[in-house]
Design a protein around this motif. Structure first.
Motif, PDB file in Angstrom:
ATOM      1  N   GLY A  32       0.856  -1.186   0.000  1.00  0.00           N
ATOM      2  CA  GLY A  32       0.000   0.000   0.000  1.00  0.00           C
ATOM      3  C   GLY A  32       0.889   1.232   0.000  1.00  0.00           C
ATOM      4  O   GLY A  32       1.505   1.537   1.030  1.00  0.00           O
ATOM      5  N   VAL A  33       1.001   1.902  -1.136  1.00  0.00           N
ATOM      6  CA  VAL A  33       1.963   2.995  -1.280  1.00  0.00           C
ATOM      7  C   VAL A  33       1.289   4.199  -1.915  1.00  0.00           C
ATOM      8  O   VAL A  33       0.195   4.121  -2.474  1.00  0.00           O
ATOM      9  N   LYS A  34       1.978   5.333  -1.825  1.00  0.00           N
ATOM     10  CA  LYS A  34       1.545   6.558  -2.485  1.00  0.00           C
ATOM     11  C   LYS A  34       2.089   6.586  -3.916  1.00  0.00           C
ATOM     12  O   LYS A  34       3.005   5.848  -4.268  1.00  0.00           O
ATOM     13  N   THR A  35       1.506   7.455  -4.720  1.00  0.00           N
ATOM     14  CA  THR A  35       1.988   7.602  -6.088  1.00  0.00           C
ATOM     15  C   THR A  35       3.427   8.112  -6.097  1.00  0.00           C
ATOM     16  O   THR A  35       3.834   8.890  -5.238  1.00  0.00           O
ATOM     17  N   GLY A  36       4.173   7.643  -7.099  1.00  0.00           N
ATOM     18  CA  GLY A  36       5.556   8.092  -7.239  1.00  0.00           C
ATOM     19  C   GLY A  36       6.579   7.223  -6.532  1.00  0.00           C
ATOM     20  O   GLY A  36       7.783   7.447  -6.688  1.00  0.00           O
ATOM     21  N   ARG A  37       6.132   6.240  -5.744  1.00  0.00           N
ATOM     22  CA  ARG A  37       7.063   5.362  -5.039  1.00  0.00           C
ATOM     23  C   ARG A  37       7.579   4.257  -5.959  1.00  0.00           C
ATOM     24  O   ARG A  37       7.084   4.041  -7.064  1.00  0.00           O
ATOM     25  N   THR A  38       8.586   3.529  -5.470  1.00  0.00           N
ATOM     26  CA  THR A  38       9.144   2.375  -6.180  1.00  0.00           C
ATOM     27  C   THR A  38       8.918   1.131  -5.338  1.00  0.00           C
ATOM     28  O   THR A  38       9.193   1.126  -4.128  1.00  0.00           O
ATOM     29  N   VAL A  39       8.397   0.062  -5.962  1.00  0.00           N
ATOM     30  CA  VAL A  39       8.125  -1.189  -5.251  1.00  0.00           C
ATOM     31  C   VAL A  39       8.840  -2.335  -5.966  1.00  0.00           C
ATOM     32  O   VAL A  39       9.123  -2.268  -7.168  1.00  0.00           O
ATOM     33  N   ARG A  40       9.107  -3.394  -5.207  1.00  0.00           N
ATOM     34  CA  ARG A  40       9.748  -4.594  -5.763  1.00  0.00           C
ATOM     35  C   ARG A  40       9.057  -5.823  -5.197  1.00  0.00           C
ATOM     36  O   ARG A  40       8.841  -5.926  -3.989  1.00  0.00           O
ATOM     37  N   ILE A  41       8.703  -6.749  -6.078  1.00  0.00           N
ATOM     38  CA  ILE A  41       8.014  -7.980  -5.709  1.00  0.00           C
ATOM     39  C   ILE A  41       8.929  -9.160  -6.039  1.00  0.00           C
ATOM     40  O   ILE A  41       9.458  -9.262  -7.154  1.00  0.00           O
ATOM     41  N   THR A  89      10.533  -4.889 -10.584  1.00  0.00           N
ATOM     42  CA  THR A  89      10.612  -3.570  -9.955  1.00  0.00           C
ATOM     43  C   THR A  89       9.732  -2.607 -10.734  1.00  0.00           C
ATOM     44  O   THR A  89       9.840  -2.515 -11.964  1.00  0.00           O
ATOM     45  N   ILE A  90       8.853  -1.913 -10.018  1.00  0.00           N
ATOM     46  CA  ILE A  90       7.960  -0.925 -10.636  1.00  0.00           C
ATOM     47  C   ILE A  90       8.347   0.441 -10.088  1.00  0.00           C
ATOM     48  O   ILE A  90       8.237   0.689  -8.882  1.00  0.00           O
ATOM     49  N   LYS A  91       8.780   1.316 -10.983  1.00  0.00           N
ATOM     50  CA  LYS A  91       9.216   2.645 -10.574  1.00  0.00           C
ATOM     51  C   LYS A  91       8.098   3.665 -10.802  1.00  0.00           C
ATOM     52  O   LYS A  91       7.327   3.563 -11.762  1.00  0.00           O
ATOM     53  N   LYS A  92       8.043   4.658  -9.900  1.00  0.00           N
ATOM     54  CA  LYS A  92       7.084   5.756 -10.003  1.00  0.00           C
ATOM     55  C   LYS A  92       5.667   5.219 -10.244  1.00  0.00           C
ATOM     56  O   LYS A  92       5.036   5.474 -11.271  1.00  0.00           O
ATOM     57  N   VAL A  93       5.189   4.459  -9.282  1.00  0.00           N
ATOM     58  CA  VAL A  93       3.878   3.815  -9.439  1.00  0.00           C
ATOM     59  C   VAL A  93       2.780   4.855  -9.566  1.00  0.00           C
ATOM     60  O   VAL A  93       2.846   5.950  -8.995  1.00  0.00           O
ATOM     61  N   GLY A  94       1.760   4.512 -10.335  1.00  0.00           N
ATOM     62  CA  GLY A  94       0.571   5.347 -10.506  1.00  0.00           C
ATOM     63  C   GLY A  94      -0.674   4.535 -10.232  1.00  0.00           C
ATOM     64  O   GLY A  94      -0.618   3.338  -9.904  1.00  0.00           O
ATOM     65  N   PHE A  95      -1.838   5.178 -10.371  1.00  0.00           N
ATOM     66  CA  PHE A  95      -3.096   4.488 -10.102  1.00  0.00           C
ATOM     67  C   PHE A  95      -3.291   3.290 -11.024  1.00  0.00           C
ATOM     68  O   PHE A  95      -3.890   2.289 -10.636  1.00  0.00           O
ATOM     69  N   GLU A  96      -2.787   3.395 -12.245  1.00  0.00           N
ATOM     70  CA  GLU A  96      -2.965   2.299 -13.193  1.00  0.00           C
ATOM     71  C   GLU A  96      -2.165   1.059 -12.815  1.00  0.00           C
ATOM     72  O   GLU A  96      -2.409  -0.033 -13.346  1.00  0.00           O
ATOM     73  N   ASP A  97      -1.215   1.190 -11.902  1.00  0.00           N
ATOM     74  CA  ASP A  97      -0.411   0.036 -11.475  1.00  0.00           C
ATOM     75  C   ASP A  97      -1.087  -0.783 -10.388  1.00  0.00           C
ATOM     76  O   ASP A  97      -0.585  -1.861 -10.022  1.00  0.00           O
ATOM     77  N   LEU A 115      -1.173  -4.820  -4.970  1.00  0.00           N
ATOM     78  CA  LEU A 115      -0.600  -3.473  -4.938  1.00  0.00           C
ATOM     79  C   LEU A 115      -1.728  -2.458  -5.004  1.00  0.00           C
ATOM     80  O   LEU A 115      -2.516  -2.455  -5.949  1.00  0.00           O
ATOM     81  N   GLN A 116      -1.798  -1.614  -3.979  1.00  0.00           N
ATOM     82  CA  GLN A 116      -2.778  -0.533  -3.938  1.00  0.00           C
ATOM     83  C   GLN A 116      -2.039   0.794  -3.916  1.00  0.00           C
ATOM     84  O   GLN A 116      -1.220   1.029  -3.020  1.00  0.00           O
ATOM     85  N   VAL A 117      -2.349   1.639  -4.883  1.00  0.00           N
ATOM     86  CA  VAL A 117      -1.693   2.941  -5.012  1.00  0.00           C
ATOM     87  C   VAL A 117      -2.715   4.019  -4.694  1.00  0.00           C
ATOM     88  O   VAL A 117      -3.811   4.048  -5.275  1.00  0.00           O
ATOM     89  N   SER A 118      -2.385   4.900  -3.765  1.00  0.00           N
ATOM     90  CA  SER A 118      -3.268   5.998  -3.374  1.00  0.00           C
ATOM     91  C   SER A 118      -2.598   7.326  -3.681  1.00  0.00           C
ATOM     92  O   SER A 118      -1.390   7.394  -3.886  1.00  0.00           O
ATOM     93  N   ARG A 119      -3.400   8.369  -3.688  1.00  0.00           N
ATOM     94  CA  ARG A 119      -2.904   9.697  -4.028  1.00  0.00           C
ATOM     95  C   ARG A 119      -2.049  10.259  -2.894  1.00  0.00           C
ATOM     96  O   ARG A 119      -2.383  10.141  -1.718  1.00  0.00           O
ATOM     97  N   HIS A 120      -0.945  10.868  -3.265  1.00  0.00           N
ATOM     98  CA  HIS A 120      -0.091  11.523  -2.282  1.00  0.00           C
ATOM     99  C   HIS A 120      -0.639  12.921  -1.998  1.00  0.00           C
ATOM    100  O   HIS A 120      -0.963  13.674  -2.909  1.00  0.00           O
ATOM    101  N   SER A 121      -0.776  13.248  -0.713  1.00  0.00           N
ATOM    102  CA  SER A 121      -1.336  14.545  -0.332  1.00  0.00           C
ATOM    103  C   SER A 121      -0.591  15.079   0.872  1.00  0.00           C
ATOM    104  O   SER A 121      -0.151  14.324   1.736  1.00  0.00           O
ATOM    105  N   ASP A 122      -0.460  16.398   0.932  1.00  0.00           N
ATOM    106  CA  ASP A 122       0.190  17.040   2.063  1.00  0.00           C
ATOM    107  C   ASP A 122      -0.864  17.459   3.092  1.00  0.00           C
ATOM    108  O   ASP A 122      -2.045  17.554   2.786  1.00  0.00           O
ATOM    109  N   PRO A 123      -0.450  17.716   4.339  1.00  0.00           N
ATOM    110  CA  PRO A 123      -1.424  18.055   5.396  1.00  0.00           C
ATOM    111  C   PRO A 123      -2.263  19.282   5.089  1.00  0.00           C
ATOM    112  O   PRO A 123      -3.442  19.343   5.456  1.00  0.00           O
ATOM    113  N   GLU A 124      -1.679  20.294   4.420  1.00  0.00           N
ATOM    114  CA  GLU A 124      -2.454  21.498   4.119  1.00  0.00           C
ATOM    115  C   GLU A 124      -3.598  21.191   3.160  1.00  0.00           C
ATOM    116  O   GLU A 124      -4.704  21.705   3.315  1.00  0.00           O
ATOM    117  N   SER A 125      -3.320  20.357   2.168  1.00  0.00           N
ATOM    118  CA  SER A 125      -4.372  19.997   1.221  1.00  0.00           C
ATOM    119  C   SER A 125      -5.477  19.206   1.902  1.00  0.00           C
ATOM    120  O   SER A 125      -6.670  19.404   1.639  1.00  0.00           O
TER     121      SER A 125
END
Length: 209
Positions: A32-41, A89-97, A115-125
Motif C-alpha cells: 500500500g503505497v503513495k503515487t511516485g514510489r518504487t516497489v519490488r516484488i 521492480t515498478i518505478k514511479k507507481v501510478g493508479f494504473e499500477d 498493490l494498492q496505489v493511493s494519491r499523495h497529499s500534504d497536510p495542508e491539502s
C-alpha cells in the motif's frame, strides 16, 4: 551395474516429482503505497536448485483472469542469480499500477501480491478539503432547514388571510347612548302637539274615529 541404474532411476523420479510439485512463494503479499514510489516484488521457489522458467502476470482482482505483464522502462524484470531471487521492480507507481501481480514458475502460479496505489497529499491539502467538506455539509443542512420552514410560514400567512376575510363586522353604535326612557319622552311630546293647518302631520287619537 544394476544398482547404478536403479539409483539413476530413483533420482530421476525424485527430480520429476519435485519439479511437478514445486511450490511458489511471493513476498510481500501486499503493498500500500503513495503515487511516485518504487516497489519490488519477489518470487521464490520451494526448491531453489531446480531450474525455473519465470513469467509475471497481472489481474485486477484475485478472482480475475491474469494477463501477461508487459515490461518497459518503469516495470523491470530481474532474473534469478546466485544472490537474489526472481523479481520485478515498478518505478514511479501510478493508479494504473494497482492490481494483483502473480509470478508463475514452471507453470505453477504463485499466491499473488496485491498493490494498492493511493494519491499523495500534504497536510495542508487535507485540511483544506476537510474545511470545504464541512462547509458543504453546513450549507446542505441550512437548505434543508429552509425548505422545511418556508412552507410552514407560508401556510401560517394563508390562514391569517382567511381569518381576516371571515372576520365579523364591527358593531354599529348609531344608537349608542339612546336609552329607552328617553324614547318614551319623545313619543309623549309628539302626541301633545296641537294640530293645526301649518302642521306637517297630525296624530289621530283612538277616540276620534
Amino acid at each position: 551395474m544394476h544398482y547404478l541404474l536403479l539409483t539413476s532411476s530413483v533420482m530421476a523420479l525424485i527430480y520429476i516429482t519435485a519439479e511437478g510439485h514445486i511450490q511458489v512463494f511471493q513476498k510481500p503479499r501486499f503493498f500500500g503505497v503513495k503515487t511516485g514510489r518504487t516497489v519490488r516484488i519477489y518470487c521464490v521457489a520451494s526448491n531453489p536448485s531446480l531450474p525455473t522458467r519465470v513469467e509475471w502476470l497481472k489481474a485486477r482482482a484475485y478472482k480475475g483472469h491474469p494477463n501477461p505483464l508487459k515490461t518497459d522502462h518503469r516495470i523491470i524484470k530481474m532474473d534469478k542469480t546466485s544472490i537474489r531471487n526472481d523479481s520485478i521492480t515498478i518505478k514511479k507507481v501510478g493508479f494504473e499500477d494497482s492490481g494483483i501481480y502473480f509470478c508463475r514458475l514452471n507453470n505453477t502460479l504463485g499466491p499473488g501480491t496485491e498493490l494498492q496505489v493511493s494519491r499523495h497529499s500534504d497536510p495542508e491539502s487535507v485540511l483544506k478539503r476537510s474545511r470545504i467538506k464541512d462547509l458543504l455539509i453546513f450549507l446542505q443542512g441550512f437548505l434543508l432547514a429552509l425548505c422545511a420552514i418556508v412552507p410552514v410560514v407560508w401556510l401560517y400567512k394563508q390562514e391569517k388571510k382567511e381569518d381576516a376575510v371571515y372576520e365579523e363586522p364591527e358593531v354599529d353604535h348609531t344608537y349608542e347612548g339612546l336609552e329607552i326612557e328617553h324614547c318614551g319622552d319623545i313619543y309623549e311630546d309628539i302626541s301633545t302637539l296641537p294640530p293645526g293647518p301649518d302642521a306637517v302631520w297630525e296624530v289621530e287619537l283612538p277616540d276620534q274615529e
